[in-house]
Design an enzyme around this catalytic site. Structure first.
Site, short mmCIF file in Angstrom:
data_model
loop_
_atom_site.label_atom_id
_atom_site.label_comp_id
_atom_site.label_asym_id
_atom_site.label_seq_id
_atom_site.Cartn_x
_atom_site.Cartn_y
_atom_site.Cartn_z
CB CYS B 103 -0.91 0.03 1.22
SG CYS B 103 -2.19 -1.24 1.17
CB CYS B 205 12.53 12.64 38.21
SG CYS B 205 12.50 11.61 39.70
CG HIS B 206 12.05 13.38 33.74
ND1 HIS B 206 13.31 12.99 33.35
CD2 HIS B 206 11.37 12.23 33.96
CE1 HIS B 206 13.38 11.66 33.32
NE2 HIS B 206 12.21 11.18 33.69
CB CYS B 247 9.62 6.47 34.54
SG CYS B 247 11.17 6.92 33.71
#
Lengths: 151, 286
Positions: B103, B205-206, B247
């Site tokens: 396709c 954390c980030h 995480c």
């Protein structure tokens, strides 16, 4: 029960004073003024709990030169060198029991003896505190030995 | 002993001052150029409404050796999965007797830029689709083949191959389509939600501590532009929902299922947070 052998005289004195005021009352309320077990913790055990990744894992976030034999100290939190000069033992206990009460809700530091935790706690940890009362006392006993200020 | 017992209020003031902690270990100031030719955007102005001024690729937080592996496509172990993905692209599978190529022809032209714009609103499903969901849609509806199970080796290889066709292009999603905005909002809530026995949110954390070391790990902004990512620690490709689940598990929470509404909302939101960064697939991380 008191296994605090080989400590400096000053620390031993302090421990005696603490043990005198101790109450056997582990509860989720901040009973940080007195020992959670009614006795003084063992700093040698506390040192192990501090480093153990499955227990305190404190090194993940804190450096401490007493453990320079261990690889990889984190720098998320302050270095704990000399922390015993900055806080009284009951304050150190309050920090370990539930850091949120000391530093505010936004702190990254987990509360090690509290049931006020986040959502969706994994089955194996449900209704459990991270550390036992004994382990908290051992860690606090270890922290009180950290009297050497950073550099 | 002459230890002073500071008043609590004073102690807290002191702590606030110290909360900044020791010197932050900054991400490196380095340029990612793949094979000495393709210059990647690893730092760019953050999208309007972002908590950051600049968004940074996770590559900037990795060690010199890891960074070098990604910069050289002969050494990048993730390129094996790109090759495998190309085979799958051309393999006939299912009752309809078709391959992807039947396709879509040459992926190098038909898929260029496609992976950079996922997740996309899917009107028929009434929710955002990521590449994995879109591929499964094609497999069932057009190929009459079984959908891939989450993290099947072929799923990871094919997603890696398709994303790789957009390498170097800016990651950009369309939040104006369908109901994307409300998924973004749901994802944002999730990002700031405290989880697990360790009581941490993604943002803890980030957002608050990127640039710091959490034991041996140098915390990044947690951007998604490199996924699927080759992780040296696992010696394998890691899909985005696998990373999310890892995480979340690290906070001692039970993670939502892959492709659940919770994780799709998170994917929409986190992709937006890193908007403008180059697609790095296959990125190399520790």
């Amino acid at each position: 029960m008191i296994k605090a052998i080989g400590l400096g005289a000053a620390t031993a004195l302090l421990f005696t004073a603490m043990a005198g005021a101790a109450q056997m009352q582990p509860s989720d309320e901040l009973s940080a003024e007195t020992s959670l077990t009614g006795s003084v913790g063992d700093p040698v055990e506390g040192r192990k709990v501090f480093a153990d990744r499955k227990l305190g894992n404190c090194l993940a976030c804190h450096a401490v030169s007493d453990m320079s034999d261990q690889l990889f100290h984190g720098d998320v939190g302050p270095t704990l060198d000399g922390v015993a000069n900055r806080y009284a033992p009951e304050q150190l206990r309050a920090i370990v029991v539930n850091s949120k009460e000391m530093f505010g809700d936004q702190t990254i530091m987990p509360g090690f003896y509290t049931l006020k935790v986040g959502v969706d706690v994994a089955d194996e940890f449900q209704g459990e505190r991270i550390l036992t009362a004994q382990q908290v006392e051992d860690v606090v006993a270890y922290l009180t030995t950290l009297t050497k200020d950073p550099n | 002993m002459n230890k002073k017992k500071p008043v609590l209020a004073a102690a807290i003031g002191l702590m606030a001052a110290m909360a900044i902690g020791p010197a932050q270990s900054d991400p490196v100031d380095d340029k990612l150029v793949i094979d000495g030719e393709l210059e990647m955007v690893t730092r760019t102005k953050a999208p309007e409404g972002s908590p950051f001024e600049e968004v940074l690729s996770g590559w900037l937080y990795r060690t010199e050796e890891t960074r070098a592996l990604e910069a050289d496509s002969f050494q990048n172990p993730g390129m094996l999965y790109v090759e495998r993905g190309e085979e799958i692209w051309n393999e006939v599978d299912g009752a309809a007797g078709k391959s992807c190529a039947s396709c879509h022809g040459e992926a190098a032209s038909s898929m260029k830029g496609v992976g950079a714009h996922y997740p996309k609103w899917n009107a028929a499903a009434g929710k955002p689709y990521n590449l994995e969901l879109k591929i499964n849609d094609c497999r069932t509806a057009n190929m009459e083949a079984e959908p891939y199970k989450f993290d099947a080796a072929d799923q990871k290889a094919l997603v890696t191959y398709i994303k790789h066709q957009s390498i170097g292009m800016p990651m950009e999603i369309d939040l104006s389509a369908g109901d994307m905005q409300s998924w973004w909002e749901r994802g944002k809530e999730r990002y700031y939600l405290r989880m697990g026995q360790l009581n941490l949110a993604c943002a803890t954390c980030h957002e608050n501590y990127n640039g710091h070391y959490i034991r041996a790990d140098h915390l990044s902004q947690g951007n998604v532009n490199g996924f699927p990512t080759y992780r040296l620690k696992q010696a394998n490709m890691v899909s985005l929902h696998n990373r999310f689940r890892g995480c979340i598990r690290d906070t001692r929470a039970t993670p939502p299922k892959a492709f659940s509404d919770d994780l799709m909302a998170l994917e929409v939101y986190v992709t937006w947070r890193g908007g403008g960064l180059s697609i790095e697939t296959p990125a190399v991380r520790q």
